[in-house]
Design a protein around this motif. Structure first.
Motif, PDB file in Angstrom:
ATOM      1  N   ILE A  44       0.841  -1.190   0.000  1.00  0.00           N
ATOM      2  CA  ILE A  44       0.000   0.000   0.000  1.00  0.00           C
ATOM      3  C   ILE A  44       0.879   1.244   0.000  1.00  0.00           C
ATOM      4  O   ILE A  44       1.921   1.293   0.659  1.00  0.00           O
ATOM      5  N   ASP A  45       0.474   2.242  -0.762  1.00  0.00           N
ATOM      6  CA  ASP A  45       1.189   3.511  -0.890  1.00  0.00           C
ATOM      7  C   ASP A  45       0.406   4.579  -0.138  1.00  0.00           C
ATOM      8  O   ASP A  45      -0.695   4.966  -0.542  1.00  0.00           O
ATOM      9  N   LEU A  46       0.964   5.053   0.991  1.00  0.00           N
ATOM     10  CA  LEU A  46       0.295   6.064   1.804  1.00  0.00           C
ATOM     11  C   LEU A  46       0.633   7.458   1.294  1.00  0.00           C
ATOM     12  O   LEU A  46       1.796   7.805   1.154  1.00  0.00           O
ATOM     13  N   GLY A  47      -0.403   8.261   1.042  1.00  0.00           N
ATOM     14  CA  GLY A  47      -0.178   9.590   0.472  1.00  0.00           C
ATOM     15  C   GLY A  47       0.227   9.464  -0.979  1.00  0.00           C
ATOM     16  O   GLY A  47       1.149  10.127  -1.447  1.00  0.00           O
ATOM     17  N   PHE A  58       8.001   1.734  -8.972  1.00  0.00           N
ATOM     18  CA  PHE A  58       7.633   0.322  -8.975  1.00  0.00           C
ATOM     19  C   PHE A  58       7.458  -0.200 -10.401  1.00  0.00           C
ATOM     20  O   PHE A  58       6.752   0.389 -11.200  1.00  0.00           O
ATOM     21  N   ASN A  59       8.068  -1.291 -10.651  1.00  0.00           N
ATOM     22  CA  ASN A  59       7.997  -1.895 -11.982  1.00  0.00           C
ATOM     23  C   ASN A  59       6.811  -2.847 -12.073  1.00  0.00           C
ATOM     24  O   ASN A  59       6.922  -3.969 -12.568  1.00  0.00           O
ATOM     25  N   ARG A  60       5.665  -2.407 -11.538  1.00  0.00           N
ATOM     26  CA  ARG A  60       4.459  -3.227 -11.526  1.00  0.00           C
ATOM     27  C   ARG A  60       3.283  -2.364 -11.080  1.00  0.00           C
ATOM     28  O   ARG A  60       3.460  -1.213 -10.681  1.00  0.00           O
ATOM     29  N   LYS A  61       2.106  -2.927 -11.143  1.00  0.00           N
ATOM     30  CA  LYS A  61       0.907  -2.252 -10.652  1.00  0.00           C
ATOM     31  C   LYS A  61       0.775  -2.562  -9.166  1.00  0.00           C
ATOM     32  O   LYS A  61       0.724  -3.727  -8.763  1.00  0.00           O
ATOM     33  N   MET A  62       0.718  -1.520  -8.328  1.00  0.00           N
ATOM     34  CA  MET A  62       0.610  -1.735  -6.891  1.00  0.00           C
ATOM     35  C   MET A  62      -0.814  -2.131  -6.504  1.00  0.00           C
ATOM     36  O   MET A  62      -1.775  -1.811  -7.200  1.00  0.00           O
ATOM     37  N   GLU A  63      -0.915  -2.792  -5.359  1.00  0.00           N
ATOM     38  CA  GLU A  63      -2.228  -3.257  -4.924  1.00  0.00           C
ATOM     39  C   GLU A  63      -3.117  -2.098  -4.444  1.00  0.00           C
ATOM     40  O   GLU A  63      -4.284  -1.995  -4.834  1.00  0.00           O
ATOM     41  N   TYR A  64      -2.562  -1.234  -3.576  1.00  0.00           N
ATOM     42  CA  TYR A  64      -3.397  -0.193  -2.982  1.00  0.00           C
ATOM     43  C   TYR A  64      -2.704   1.170  -2.964  1.00  0.00           C
ATOM     44  O   TYR A  64      -1.492   1.267  -2.741  1.00  0.00           O
ATOM     45  N   GLY A  65      -3.512   2.206  -3.169  1.00  0.00           N
ATOM     46  CA  GLY A  65      -3.055   3.574  -3.022  1.00  0.00           C
ATOM     47  C   GLY A  65      -4.022   4.301  -2.104  1.00  0.00           C
ATOM     48  O   GLY A  65      -5.239   4.061  -2.174  1.00  0.00           O
ATOM     49  N   LEU A  66      -3.508   5.162  -1.235  1.00  0.00           N
ATOM     50  CA  LEU A  66      -4.363   5.868  -0.278  1.00  0.00           C
ATOM     51  C   LEU A  66      -4.010   7.341  -0.240  1.00  0.00           C
ATOM     52  O   LEU A  66      -2.826   7.714  -0.167  1.00  0.00           O
ATOM     53  N   ASP A  67      -5.030   8.183  -0.265  1.00  0.00           N
ATOM     54  CA  ASP A  67      -4.811   9.629  -0.195  1.00  0.00           C
ATOM     55  C   ASP A  67      -6.135  10.306   0.169  1.00  0.00           C
ATOM     56  O   ASP A  67      -7.213   9.714   0.005  1.00  0.00           O
ATOM     57  N   LEU A  68      -6.048  11.552   0.629  1.00  0.00           N
ATOM     58  CA  LEU A  68      -7.243  12.329   0.958  1.00  0.00           C
ATOM     59  C   LEU A  68      -7.679  13.227  -0.194  1.00  0.00           C
ATOM     60  O   LEU A  68      -8.767  13.807  -0.159  1.00  0.00           O
ATOM     61  N   VAL A  81      -2.268   3.018 -11.936  1.00  0.00           N
ATOM     62  CA  VAL A  81      -1.109   2.700 -11.101  1.00  0.00           C
ATOM     63  C   VAL A  81      -1.445   1.673 -10.023  1.00  0.00           C
ATOM     64  O   VAL A  81      -0.606   0.860  -9.652  1.00  0.00           O
ATOM     65  N   TYR A  82      -2.668   1.737  -9.510  1.00  0.00           N
ATOM     66  CA  TYR A  82      -3.069   0.871  -8.403  1.00  0.00           C
ATOM     67  C   TYR A  82      -4.274  -0.004  -8.783  1.00  0.00           C
ATOM     68  O   TYR A  82      -5.115   0.393  -9.586  1.00  0.00           O
ATOM     69  N   LYS A  83      -4.367  -1.164  -8.161  1.00  0.00           N
ATOM     70  CA  LYS A  83      -5.515  -2.029  -8.383  1.00  0.00           C
ATOM     71  C   LYS A  83      -6.743  -1.466  -7.671  1.00  0.00           C
ATOM     72  O   LYS A  83      -7.872  -1.638  -8.128  1.00  0.00           O
ATOM     73  N   LYS A  84      -6.487  -0.778  -6.543  1.00  0.00           N
ATOM     74  CA  LYS A  84      -7.580  -0.179  -5.792  1.00  0.00           C
ATOM     75  C   LYS A  84      -7.066   1.050  -5.046  1.00  0.00           C
ATOM     76  O   LYS A  84      -5.940   1.035  -4.535  1.00  0.00           O
ATOM     77  N   VAL A  85      -7.873   2.109  -4.998  1.00  0.00           N
ATOM     78  CA  VAL A  85      -7.473   3.315  -4.265  1.00  0.00           C
ATOM     79  C   VAL A  85      -8.499   3.608  -3.175  1.00  0.00           C
ATOM     80  O   VAL A  85      -9.687   3.316  -3.316  1.00  0.00           O
TER      81      VAL A  85
END
Length: 262
Positions: A44-47, A58-68, A81-85
């Motif tokens: 998961i990518d915070l912010g 990242f040389n791939r699609k990340m699972e999760y991204g989080l931001d406000l 970029v992410y499978k789910k945000v």
């Protein structure tokens, strides 16, 4: 000047020249030093913002991204970029306990007021043996500016504090200070390094004064961009990027790698 460095050219997707130099150097070391750790899944990518950083690192699609920031998350969705945000605070990560092997955050945690709440949540969602990797400015960041380059120490101190306040920098700690904080939340720092030396940040600050230079990077006048950015600024920024090295002391930023042990 023709540049074939893919990492650098990808970073040129940012609007401001000051952001390009900062991020290019930041991404360079993350990839060189922790490529294997960053390959851990799920992550998961915070912010995460618009996902430009993750897409470059990242040389791939990340699972999760989080931001406000809802608008930034919409861009992240478009970029795939992410499978789910998640549109959520990092103090309330909408994932189950022990659900990820990597929590990542690039130049975001310094802006999160309740840092202990963030670290507590990072610990909760991390599997035992998982990693927390993040980059943040240090206390040295506020010391370096156009004024420090001119030897105006008193003015540099005042300006540095004002700049930190304007940028919402709440947590600019040393590697040692982060080690103590992380230990309270069940993380053990296993690696880390300082980067962005004084001269680089002084140059970054000079570029940041010219935010109107955004037109030189993404502007209607390709001729003006060619004449100023491509011909002068680009080569200069690329030179700082190529020569950048990890520094033992005095770095304006730090990368922290911690393992979930609690």
């Amino acid at each position: 000047m023709k540049i074939k460095d893919k990492l650098f050219t990808n970073t040129e997707g940012y609007v401001y020249p000051s952001t390009i130099i900062f991020r290019a150097i930041e991404f360079k070391f993350l990839i060189e030093k922790f490529g294997k750790v960053l390959s851990l899944k799920p992550a998961i990518d915070l912010g995460c913002g618009d996902g430009v950083a993750a897409k470059t690192i990242f040389n791939r699609k990340m699972e999760y991204g989080l931001d406000l920031d809802k608008l930034a998350l919409e861009e992240a969705k478009k970029n795939g970029v992410y499978k789910k945000v998640f549109c959520s605070s990092a103090t309330k990560i909408p994932l189950g306990d022990k659900s990820v092997r990597l929590v990542f955050s690039n130049s975001s945690m310094e802006h999160m007021r309740d840092i202990d709440g963030v670290l507590s949540e990072a610990a909760r969602v991390s599997k035992k043996g998982g990693f927390l990797v993040f980059t943040v400015p240090t206390g040295n960041f506020k010391k370096y500016s156009v004024f420090s380059s001119l030897g105006l120490k008193r003015l540099a101190r005042i300006y540095g504090k004002m700049r930190d306040k304007r940028l919402d920098h709440f947590h600019c700690y040393s590697l040692g200070e982060w080690t103590k904080r992380l230990k309270r939340h069940g993380f053990q720092v296993v690696d880390g390094y300082y980067y962005l030396d004084r001269k680089t940040i002084e140059y970054w600050d000079l570029l940041s004064w010219g935010h109107k230079l955004r037109l030189l990077v993404r502007g209607p006048s390709s001729g003006l961009r060619q004449m100023i950015y491509d011909k002068w600024l680009r080569e200069s920024i690329y030179g700082y990027y190529k020569k950048a090295k990890v520094v033992k002391q005095g770095g304006a930023a730090v990368c922290v790698v911690a393992k979930r042990v609690g």
